[in-house]
Scaffold this active site. Structure first.
Site, short mmCIF file in Angstrom:
data_model
loop_
_atom_site.label_atom_id
_atom_site.label_comp_id
_atom_site.label_asym_id
_atom_site.label_seq_id
_atom_site.Cartn_x
_atom_site.Cartn_y
_atom_site.Cartn_z
N GLY A 1 0.82 -1.21 0.00
CA GLY A 1 0.00 0.00 0.00
C GLY A 1 0.85 1.26 0.00
CG ASP B 1 -1.89 7.50 -3.62
OD1 ASP B 1 -1.95 8.01 -2.49
OD2 ASP B 1 -2.56 6.51 -3.97
C1 GLA Z 1 -5.66 5.51 -2.07
C2 GLA Z 1 -5.96 6.51 -3.18
C3 GLA Z 1 -5.74 7.95 -2.71
C4 GLA Z 1 -6.47 8.21 -1.40
C5 GLA Z 1 -6.19 7.09 -0.38
C6 GLA Z 1 -7.02 7.25 0.87
O1 GLA Z 1 -4.30 5.52 -1.76
O2 GLA Z 1 -5.13 6.25 -4.31
O3 GLA Z 1 -6.15 8.85 -3.72
O4 GLA Z 1 -7.85 8.36 -1.61
O5 GLA Z 1 -6.42 5.81 -0.91
O6 GLA Z 1 -6.66 8.39 1.57
#
Ligand code: GLA
Length: 372
Positions: free
Chosen positions: A115, A163
């Site tokens: 993640g 991200d």
């Molecule tokens: C994922 C998504 C992000 C964000 C996070 C939760 O990583 O890619 O855009 O929404 O989940 O904060």
């Protein structure tokens, strides 16, 4: 074999440029980005390196450790499979501006399934390289937006901007405070070492397949709640008590999380500015509880990692990223790190779960050119 050697071996020449883009962890501000809210991620030292040359015949060739190198033409980008969909999605979004095509070799060292946003790293590495080769003159934020669009439209994951922005814009030793509505951002110094603190990543090694479907569902619930409340997005809710009075069920819970999480981000910013770093721990804990009970995106592996890290002496801990598996971050005093690791490992062993992996999170630089 390094990425340059891989490029030479596959394509018979040196690449014209080489860019590296990092993955990220999020310090706080979870599931707020697609609600026009605040986030505070930072880049990690692991990332994706892309060696790229421009072509002139509209062909796209992608070579990676994960994918085969079936060539794709710019007219038939939908043919791209597996890992190649990310870089090819970026080419699709940039469209005519990169009409000559490209040869792309990729290597990555982002721990898979943790993640830590290896897909954003992949997109941003390719986008930044193409920006240079095709003289696109796009800003890092514009490249992040193009990368997000590639993921939304081409890969089919309705993610927010966090991200890709973290990968494109981060600065070493700093977290990135981003307003996801205005896209204004500030680099916030994250000086943990001088305070005898560190952020420990606990990769739970759990990945639950429902992640993508549940993500889209949460996003839709937030949008529906905003419509009921007559606001553009949950960012605009000011009177939480009044708003909750008008909502029921899951939408009520989701709203409670998003509104309070935005306030927690601002509180963390205030504490960091005041130099009260250890005090952010309590807000990390509160964020996790809210993600567990109100937003409902945690799983037992995440909850147990957080609880056992805190029991082992962490100042605070929370899941980071989308949820349903992946990693937890824990704020830990240097002299408590071994104790925290032992506490989490013991809690996992007791349940017969796979041993978690521990990684130190050091705030690294965003995308940058590394060769040719
Ligand atoms: C994922 C998504 C992000 C964000 C996070 C939760 O990583 O890619 O855009 O929404 O989940 O904060």
């Amino acid at each position: 074999m390094g990425v340059i050697e891989a490029f030479r071996a596959a394509f018979g020449a040196d690449p014209q440029t080489v860019w590296r883009a990092p993955g990220r962890v999020n310090l706080i501000g979870e599931h707020t980005d697609y609600n026009d809210g605040f986030v505070l991620p930072f880049a990690v030292p692991w990332g994706v390196t892309a060696a790229v040359s421009a072509r002139s015949d509209g062909l796209v060739r992608v070579l990676s450790e994960q994918a085969g190198d079936e060539p794709v033409t710019l007219e038939r980008l939908d043919d791209a499979k597996g890992w190649a969909r990310y870089p090819v999605g970026v080419l699709a979004v940039l469209g005519d501006r990169v009409g000559g095509g490209a040869d792309i070799a990729l290597t990555g060292d982002v721990p898979q399934g943790a993640g830590l946003s290896s897909s954003a790293a992949l997109e941003v590495a390719v986008a930044t390289a193409l920006n240079e080769l095709y003289h696109l003159d796009m800003t890092p934020m514009e490249l992040a937006l193009a990368s997000q669009k590639a993921e939304n439209n081409f890969v089919g994951m309705p993610c927010g901007i966090m991200d890709q922005a973290a990968s494109a814009l981060s600065k070493e030793g700093h977290a990135l405070f981003l307003d996801c509505r205005s896209l204004g951002f500030r680099h916030v110094p994250l000086d943990l070492a001088s305070r005898g603190l560190q952020i420990l990543i606990i990769d739970t090694r759990a990945h639950h397949e429902l992640a993508d479907g549940e993500y889209a569902k949460r996003r839709a619930e937030c949008e529906s709640a905003a419509r009921t409340l007559g606001v553009a997005s949950l960012r605009d809710v000011e009177d939480l008590a009044a708003a909750l009075g008008r909502l029921t069920g899951d939408e009520r819970k989701r709203t409670m999380h998003v509104v309070t999480e935005n306030h927690r981000v601002e509180a963390v910013i205030g504490l960091l500015r005041a130099g009260a770093v250890p005090e952010i721990g309590a807000l990390l804990n509160a964020s996790h509880l809210s993600l567990r009970d109100q937003f409902e995106v945690t799983v037992p592996e995440l909850d147990v990692a957080v609880e056992s890290a805190v029991r082992g002496g962490a100042r605070g801990a929370r899941m980071t990223g989308g949820g349903f598996g992946g990693s937890v971050i824990a704020l830990v005093a240097d002299d408590r790190v071994d104790q925290v690791k032992a506490s989490v490992s013991a809690a996992y062993a007791e349940r017969g779960w796979t041993e978690p992996r521990f990684l130190p999170a050091v705030a690294a630089a965003g995308a940058h050119r590394v060769g040719f």
